[in-house]
Design a protein around this motif. Structure first.
Motif, mmCIF file in Angstrom:
data_model
loop_
_atom_site.group_PDB
_atom_site.id
_atom_site.type_symbol
_atom_site.label_atom_id
_atom_site.label_comp_id
_atom_site.label_asym_id
_atom_site.label_seq_id
_atom_site.Cartn_x
_atom_site.Cartn_y
_atom_site.Cartn_z
ATOM 1 N N SER A 56 0.829 -1.200 0.000
ATOM 2 C CA SER A 56 0.000 0.000 0.000
ATOM 3 C C SER A 56 0.867 1.255 0.000
ATOM 4 C CB SER A 56 -0.911 -0.008 1.233
ATOM 5 O OG SER A 56 -1.721 1.140 1.270
ATOM 6 N N ALA A 57 1.945 1.237 0.782
ATOM 7 C CA ALA A 57 2.860 2.376 0.811
ATOM 8 C C ALA A 57 3.540 2.570 -0.537
ATOM 9 C CB ALA A 57 3.911 2.178 1.899
ATOM 10 N N ALA A 58 3.847 1.470 -1.219
ATOM 11 C CA ALA A 58 4.494 1.565 -2.538
ATOM 12 C C ALA A 58 3.578 2.255 -3.543
ATOM 13 C CB ALA A 58 4.876 0.176 -3.029
ATOM 14 N N LEU A 59 2.283 1.937 -3.500
ATOM 15 C CA LEU A 59 1.334 2.614 -4.393
ATOM 16 C C LEU A 59 1.265 4.104 -4.071
ATOM 17 C CD1 LEU A 59 -1.619 0.042 -4.494
ATOM 18 C CD2 LEU A 59 -0.028 0.587 -6.334
ATOM 19 N N GLY A 60 1.217 4.423 -2.789
ATOM 20 C CA GLY A 60 1.200 5.817 -2.397
ATOM 21 C C GLY A 60 2.464 6.552 -2.806
ATOM 22 N N ALA A 61 3.611 5.852 -2.786
ATOM 23 C CA ALA A 61 4.882 6.474 -3.174
ATOM 24 C C ALA A 61 4.876 6.882 -4.639
ATOM 25 C CB ALA A 61 6.035 5.515 -2.895
ATOM 26 N N ILE A 62 4.205 6.101 -5.470
ATOM 27 C CA ILE A 62 4.084 6.487 -6.883
ATOM 28 C C ILE A 62 3.311 7.800 -6.991
ATOM 29 C CG2 ILE A 62 3.185 5.804 -9.141
ATOM 30 C CD1 ILE A 62 3.520 2.885 -8.272
ATOM 31 N N GLY A 63 2.273 7.939 -6.154
ATOM 32 C CA GLY A 63 1.533 9.200 -6.128
ATOM 33 C C GLY A 63 2.418 10.358 -5.696
ATOM 34 N N ILE A 64 3.300 10.123 -4.722
ATOM 35 C CA ILE A 64 4.225 11.173 -4.294
ATOM 36 C C ILE A 64 5.099 11.619 -5.460
ATOM 37 C CG2 ILE A 64 6.194 11.708 -2.812
ATOM 38 C CD1 ILE A 64 5.074 9.811 -0.750
ATOM 39 N N LEU A 65 5.637 10.657 -6.221
ATOM 40 C CA LEU A 65 6.507 10.992 -7.358
ATOM 41 C C LEU A 65 5.759 11.832 -8.380
ATOM 42 C CD1 LEU A 65 8.383 7.593 -7.847
ATOM 43 C CD2 LEU A 65 9.241 9.683 -6.785
ATOM 44 N N ALA A 66 4.495 11.506 -8.607
ATOM 45 C CA ALA A 66 3.703 12.287 -9.560
ATOM 46 C C ALA A 66 3.513 13.721 -9.061
ATOM 47 C CB ALA A 66 2.350 11.619 -9.798
ATOM 48 N N PHE A 67 3.205 13.878 -7.774
ATOM 49 C CA PHE A 67 3.049 15.216 -7.211
ATOM 50 C C PHE A 67 4.370 15.994 -7.249
ATOM 51 C CE2 PHE A 67 -0.710 13.590 -4.565
ATOM 52 C CZ PHE A 67 -1.636 14.213 -5.383
ATOM 53 N N ILE A 68 5.486 15.308 -7.004
ATOM 54 C CA ILE A 68 6.791 15.966 -7.057
ATOM 55 C C ILE A 68 7.077 16.475 -8.469
ATOM 56 C CG2 ILE A 68 9.286 15.555 -6.943
ATOM 57 C CD1 ILE A 68 8.779 13.742 -4.547
ATOM 58 N N ALA A 69 6.727 15.670 -9.483
ATOM 59 C CA ALA A 69 6.927 16.098 -10.866
ATOM 60 C C ALA A 69 6.147 17.374 -11.161
ATOM 61 C CB ALA A 69 6.508 14.983 -11.826
ATOM 62 N N VAL A 70 4.920 17.435 -10.676
ATOM 63 C CA VAL A 70 4.101 18.633 -10.867
ATOM 64 C C VAL A 70 4.712 19.818 -10.129
ATOM 65 C CG1 VAL A 70 1.851 19.665 -10.392
ATOM 66 C CG2 VAL A 70 1.984 17.319 -11.220
ATOM 67 N N ALA A 71 5.130 19.591 -8.873
ATOM 68 C CA ALA A 71 5.704 20.680 -8.080
ATOM 69 C C ALA A 71 6.973 21.228 -8.713
ATOM 70 C CB ALA A 71 5.993 20.183 -6.659
ATOM 71 N N MET A 72 7.837 20.356 -9.202
ATOM 72 C CA MET A 72 9.095 20.801 -9.807
ATOM 73 C C MET A 72 8.843 21.567 -11.097
ATOM 74 S SD MET A 72 11.553 17.486 -9.141
ATOM 75 C CE MET A 72 12.916 18.220 -10.040
ATOM 76 N N ALA A 73 7.885 21.115 -11.886
ATOM 77 C CA ALA A 73 7.595 21.784 -13.151
ATOM 78 C C ALA A 73 7.056 23.190 -12.918
ATOM 79 C CB ALA A 73 6.598 20.962 -13.964
ATOM 80 N N THR A 74 6.149 23.325 -11.965
ATOM 81 C CA THR A 74 5.581 24.653 -11.695
ATOM 82 C C THR A 74 6.618 25.569 -11.044
ATOM 83 O OG1 THR A 74 4.683 23.813 -9.604
ATOM 84 C CG2 THR A 74 3.216 23.819 -11.509
ATOM 85 N N LYS A 75 7.477 25.010 -10.201
ATOM 86 C CA LYS A 75 8.506 25.831 -9.552
ATOM 87 C C LYS A 75 9.486 26.383 -10.576
ATOM 88 C CE LYS A 75 11.979 25.770 -5.881
ATOM 89 N NZ LYS A 75 12.641 24.969 -4.820
ATOM 90 N N ARG A 76 9.889 25.567 -11.529
ATOM 91 C CA ARG A 76 10.808 26.043 -12.566
ATOM 92 C C ARG A 76 10.190 27.178 -13.363
ATOM 93 N NH1 ARG A 76 12.050 20.528 -13.246
ATOM 94 N NH2 ARG A 76 10.551 20.378 -14.959
ATOM 95 N N SER A 77 8.889 27.074 -13.623
ATOM 96 C CA SER A 77 8.210 28.117 -14.383
ATOM 97 C C SER A 77 8.183 29.429 -13.606
ATOM 98 C CB SER A 77 6.786 27.681 -14.715
ATOM 99 O OG SER A 77 6.063 28.728 -15.286
ATOM 100 N N LEU A 78 7.850 29.363 -12.300
ATOM 101 C CA LEU A 78 7.754 30.585 -11.505
ATOM 102 C C LEU A 78 9.117 31.234 -11.300
ATOM 103 C CD1 LEU A 78 5.160 29.404 -8.839
ATOM 104 C CD2 LEU A 78 4.775 30.987 -10.720
#
Length: 420
Positions: free
Chosen positions: A390-412
């Motif tokens: 269950s934690a492994a599935l949640g970790a994939i979600g974390i990676l997806a959120f990190i990708a979004v956060a990094m992309a928006t941060k680079r833009s700003l």
């Protein structure tokens, strides 16, 4: 890689922070969320044994009906979202309150298992019309600029739903049958929630017609339209994976803790989840104003995944179980805020209802499957291995959120500062 809009002015960010929160609307929605979640969701676990005994079912069968209703509710979420954009979220909530009252009455009257099952399914559809998905849309509809902060305030108020309605339902069970309690809850939805939703709807119309409300400046998302579909899929999948982890833990928390050897302490440990939810929202309201929604989503997902890993590693260690319940509650509390604020931040206020409806569908369908899937995993692999999966599935979600956060941060960071 998610592409982001390169010309988002920093002045926009400032105006969002300075926008005034509509406290009257937030307070009204806070009350309706407490009643909506309390009467339509949290009370079910208290009333389920009485339902099972009355209808000649096992408690497991009653919860199976409830899980099926969650699945159907998830499928209806996109349609509800489109209607919120078409006729207004407040109108949908007013209709939903009336439907909730009628379905509670139908459930209380149900003479057979078939009618009961139909009523529970309709109840979950009405829930999608009055709970967070609709309330967040109503706040965006009222004022897109202040909606992100309004969502934080609203979730703080609504976080007391379980704290209020679990004891209320328990006390009422000593005097009334589950059918009579549902009639009382039907009255609350009809006499309290529906008038408040109608008031919010009329308030918006009167303000617009009189000109007292200035033109509502829409929020422009950081994701350009040509990249929106891919981004929606990534964010929806992330929320769905995290929802699976959360749904599995909530459904099995107390019996799982008991099976690990914590005995009677399992109930006390599980009860820490609710206060932790409220605490995380309070902390975010006071100190988290500078953390953008992508970062908020990362923090919430990380807290929930870490909580599961703590339990997997600590076993029957009391301190580990307490840390698990508290961390899970902290992450869940922030996750509710992220569900409303992240889509607004990434995709803007136009079409917000339909967009969040699609996301809610993925999240609710996955969450409905989580209790059964996790139970099967525990039976097949044991508690420890199931927690790690269950934690492994949640970790994939974390990676997806990190990708979004990094992309928006680079833009700003790459955007030159503009002046008002």
């Amino acid at each position: 890689m998610l592409a982001v809009r390169p010309n988002l002015p920093r002045a926009r960010t400032t105006s969002l922070r300075e926008a005034k929160v509509p406290l009257g609307i937030v307070s009204a929605l806070g009350l309706t969320q407490i009643i909506g979640y309390g009467s339509l969701y949290y009370s079910f676990s208290i009333l389920a044994p009485g339902m099972a005994k009355d209808l000649g079912l096992t408690v497991a069968q009653v919860f199976a009906v409830f899980s099926a209703s969650l699945f159907v509710g998830g499928l209806s979420a996109p349609y509800i979202g489109r209607q919120m954009d078409r006729i207004g979220a407040a109108m949908v909530m007013a209709i939903g309150s009336a439907l909730a009252a009628l379905t509670l009455i139908l459930c209380a009257w149900s003479p057979s298992v078939a009618v009961f099952a139909l009523a529970i399914v309709l109840l979950e559809i009405s829930s999608g019309m009055v709970q967070y998905q609709a309330a967040f849309a109503a706040l965006v509809e009222s004022d897109p600029r202040s909606a992100s902060r309004s969502i934080t305030y609203l979730t703080l108020i609504a976080g007391f739903a379980s704290t209020i309605f679990w004891p209320i339902s328990t006390v009422l069970m000593g005097y009334l049958s589950w059918r009579e309690i549902y009639l009382v809850y039907a009255g609350l939805n009809l006499a309290v929630c529906m008038p408040l939703h109608l008031w919010i709807m009329r308030k918006g119309k009167v303000a617009t017609a009189s000109g007292s409300r200035p033109a509502r400046e829409p929020v422009i998302g950081t994701i350009p339209r040509e990249r929106r579909r891919a981004a929606v899929l990534v964010v929806s999948a992330a929320f769905a994976l995290v929802s699976f982890t959360l749904g599995a833990m909530l459904a099995h928390m107390v019996p799982m803790l008991g099976a690990l050897g914590l005995g009677s302490a399992a109930v006390v440990i599980g009860s820490l989840f609710g206060p932790a939810q409220v605490l995380s929202r309070l902390i975010n309201m006071i100190f988290g104003t500078r953390l953008p929604p992508p970062g908020l989503a990362v923090v919430s997902a990380a807290l929930m995944v870490v909580s599961v890993l703590i339990l997997a590693l600590s076993g029957d260690w009391l301190a580990g179980a307490v840390a698990f319940s508290v961390c899970l509650g902290l992450g869940s509390g922030i996750n509710s805020i992220a569900q409303g604020s992240l889509p607004l931040y990434l995709f803007g206020s136009d079409g917000y209802g339909a967009l969040t409806g699609k996301m809610a569908a993925a999240r609710l369908v996955t969450g409905a499957a989580a209790p059964f899937a996790f139970a099967a995993a525990m039976e097949q692999f044991g508690i420890g291995a199931s927690l790690v999966l269950s934690a492994a599935l949640g970790a994939i979600g974390i990676l997806a959120f990190i990708a979004v956060a990094m992309a928006t941060k680079r833009s700003l960071v790459a955007t030159p500062k503009t002046s008002d």
